[in-house]
Structure formats: C-alpha cells, structure tokens
Motif scaffolding. Structure first.
Motif, mmCIF file in Angstrom:
data_model
loop_
_atom_site.group_PDB
_atom_site.id
_atom_site.type_symbol
_atom_site.label_atom_id
_atom_site.label_comp_id
_atom_site.label_asym_id
_atom_site.label_seq_id
_atom_site.Cartn_x
_atom_site.Cartn_y
_atom_site.Cartn_z
ATOM 1 N N VAL A 27 0.861 -1.181 0.000
ATOM 2 C CA VAL A 27 0.000 0.000 0.000
ATOM 3 C C VAL A 27 0.895 1.228 0.000
ATOM 4 O O VAL A 27 1.706 1.423 0.914
ATOM 5 N N ALA A 28 0.756 2.048 -1.049
ATOM 6 C CA ALA A 28 1.554 3.268 -1.194
ATOM 7 C C ALA A 28 0.645 4.481 -1.088
ATOM 8 O O ALA A 28 -0.465 4.490 -1.624
ATOM 9 N N THR A 29 1.128 5.496 -0.387
ATOM 10 C CA THR A 29 0.414 6.770 -0.296
ATOM 11 C C THR A 29 1.420 7.900 -0.473
ATOM 12 O O THR A 29 2.632 7.700 -0.379
ATOM 13 N N GLU A 30 0.893 9.074 -0.741
ATOM 14 C CA GLU A 30 1.683 10.307 -0.792
ATOM 15 C C GLU A 30 2.798 10.271 -1.832
ATOM 16 O O GLU A 30 3.827 10.915 -1.661
ATOM 17 N N GLY B 96 -2.985 9.897 -3.621
ATOM 18 C CA GLY B 96 -3.983 9.086 -2.934
ATOM 19 C C GLY B 96 -3.397 7.772 -2.458
ATOM 20 O O GLY B 96 -2.320 7.733 -1.854
ATOM 21 N N THR B 97 -4.107 6.686 -2.735
ATOM 22 C CA THR B 97 -3.696 5.346 -2.320
ATOM 23 C C THR B 97 -3.514 4.461 -3.539
ATOM 24 O O THR B 97 -4.368 4.449 -4.420
ATOM 25 N N THR B 98 -2.423 3.724 -3.580
ATOM 26 C CA THR B 98 -2.215 2.688 -4.593
ATOM 27 C C THR B 98 -1.989 1.389 -3.851
ATOM 28 O O THR B 98 -1.137 1.303 -2.973
ATOM 29 N N TRP B 99 -2.777 0.371 -4.206
ATOM 30 C CA TRP B 99 -2.688 -0.934 -3.547
ATOM 31 C C TRP B 99 -2.369 -1.997 -4.591
ATOM 32 O O TRP B 99 -3.051 -2.097 -5.608
ATOM 33 N N THR B 100 -1.321 -2.760 -4.339
ATOM 34 C CA THR B 100 -0.921 -3.851 -5.232
ATOM 35 C C THR B 100 -0.835 -5.137 -4.430
ATOM 36 O O THR B 100 -0.315 -5.141 -3.311
ATOM 37 N N VAL B 101 -1.335 -6.226 -5.012
ATOM 38 C CA VAL B 101 -1.164 -7.550 -4.429
ATOM 39 C C VAL B 101 -0.515 -8.453 -5.463
ATOM 40 O O VAL B 101 -0.780 -8.349 -6.653
ATOM 41 N N THR C 224 -3.424 -4.194 -9.270
ATOM 42 C CA THR C 224 -3.182 -2.873 -8.689
ATOM 43 C C THR C 224 -4.450 -2.056 -8.840
ATOM 44 O O THR C 224 -5.095 -2.074 -9.889
ATOM 45 N N VAL C 225 -4.796 -1.338 -7.784
ATOM 46 C CA VAL C 225 -5.949 -0.457 -7.808
ATOM 47 C C VAL C 225 -5.559 0.849 -7.128
ATOM 48 O O VAL C 225 -4.677 0.864 -6.261
#
Length: 195
Positions: A92-95, A101-106, A164-165
């Motif tokens: 989970v990446a932010t800033e 915003g937020t980037t979420w990768t699995v 990724t979303v």
C-alpha cells in the motif's frame, strides 16, 4: 511469468467477479460491467465507477517517493481447503509525487488456477478477527469504492495473481491489513497481510 503477462492476465476480470463483489458489498447485482470497472449505485443513488484492477497503473512498490507499507499474506483458518500453499505480498503506497492518494498492489501464488479473487483493505490487524471490518474513509458511508478500497483479479493457469488499484484519497493510519477472498466464496477469508 513476466510482470507484464501477469498484469494482462489480471486485467481479464470477468462478470462473475464483479457480481460477486457487488453482492457481498451491497451493490446492484444487475449493474453494467467492463473487464476492470463496475458501475454500481452508491448510497446517495448516483452511479460510481468501481475500479477493481487497473493493469495500466504503476504498482505500489514501484512508485518513487511513496510512503510504502508492505505485508506478507498468511493463510487464515477460514480459507477454503487446498489453500495451504498460498503466499504473497500486499503493498500500500500513499503520498507519492503525482499519485497523492492510495495505490494498492497484491501479488500472490499458490491460488487455484483460472479463478477469480477479490480483496479489501481492513481496519484491524490480521490477529484481530482476521482484519475485522472493511476500512472506510467515511465510517457512515457506502460499502463500495470510492469509500472503500477493493481489488479483484483472475489467476493464471499456474495459480498466480497480481492486481493494482488506486483511490484518490490516502488511507492514512486507518488501514491495518489487507484480506483476499475467493470471489465465489466471499465469506471465506483466505489470506491476510498486516500492513
């Protein structure tokens, strides 16, 4: 398998995945769908595009300058039989500059081949009721994006999955874990990663 091939395979999110996710999250079962976006009615009655997987997005762990949180998935007691070999990582990446915003990768392996999975960010750690409730930006708001962060993907023929979303709002400290479910068995939390 190359990351490019995996992302292309992940982009093939089918209609049953979208329907399962919306059904589990209170959405409209008759909603229109596309491979990576679901149109659903939000709590205010308006239509919202719910992106569950964006193969064109930069993966969270590849965003330069981002605040990155990482967790390894652990199989839960509620996982369906045959899930013992599941492993993977949640990012989970932010800033990030240009992506505030937020980037979420699995990225996961050991899943059932050619099978649809969904995931959600959660407000508690994995040891606390397997992540507890879904994280919501507005606790009194909708159960679907953009008020929640959902992800969806279809595994390849070897049981590997990646997605990724993104969300325009940074999750901050409210997110403690990420949880993956089989799309066909939403009540079965399969794996959880503390963040």
């Amino acid at each position: 398998m190359s990351r490019t091939v995996s992302r292309r395979l992940s982009a093939l999110v089918a209609l049953p995945l979208a329907a399962a996710l919306l059904t589990a999250c209170g959405g409209d079962e008759d909603a229109e769908t596309t491979p990576s976006t679901v149109e659903e009615t939000n709590s205010m009655g308006g239509m919202t595009g719910m992106t569950m997987n964006d193969p064109t997005a930069t993966a969270a762990d590849e965003l330069p300058g981002a605040a990155l949180r990482t967790g390894e998935f652990a199989v839960l007691d509620t996982a369906p039989p045959g899930s013992e070999g599941v492993s993977g990582t949640s990012y989970v990446a932010t800033e990030a500059p240009g992506a505030p915003g937020t980037t979420w990768t699995v990225r996961l392996a050991g899943l059932q081949p050619d099978t649809e999975y969904v995931g959600h960010l959660h407000e508690q750690a994995c040891g606390d009721d397997a992540g507890g409730d879904h994280f919501k930006f507005d606790p009194a708001g909708s159960d679907v994006p953009p008020n929640e962060v959902h992800i969806g993907f279809t595994t390849d023929s070897e049981g590997n999955g990646e997605a990724t979303v993104t969300n325009e709002t940074a999750v901050g400290d409210g997110v403690k874990a990420s949880v993956i479910h089989p799309a066909a068995a939403m009540d079965n939390k399969l794996a959880c990663a503390d963040l």
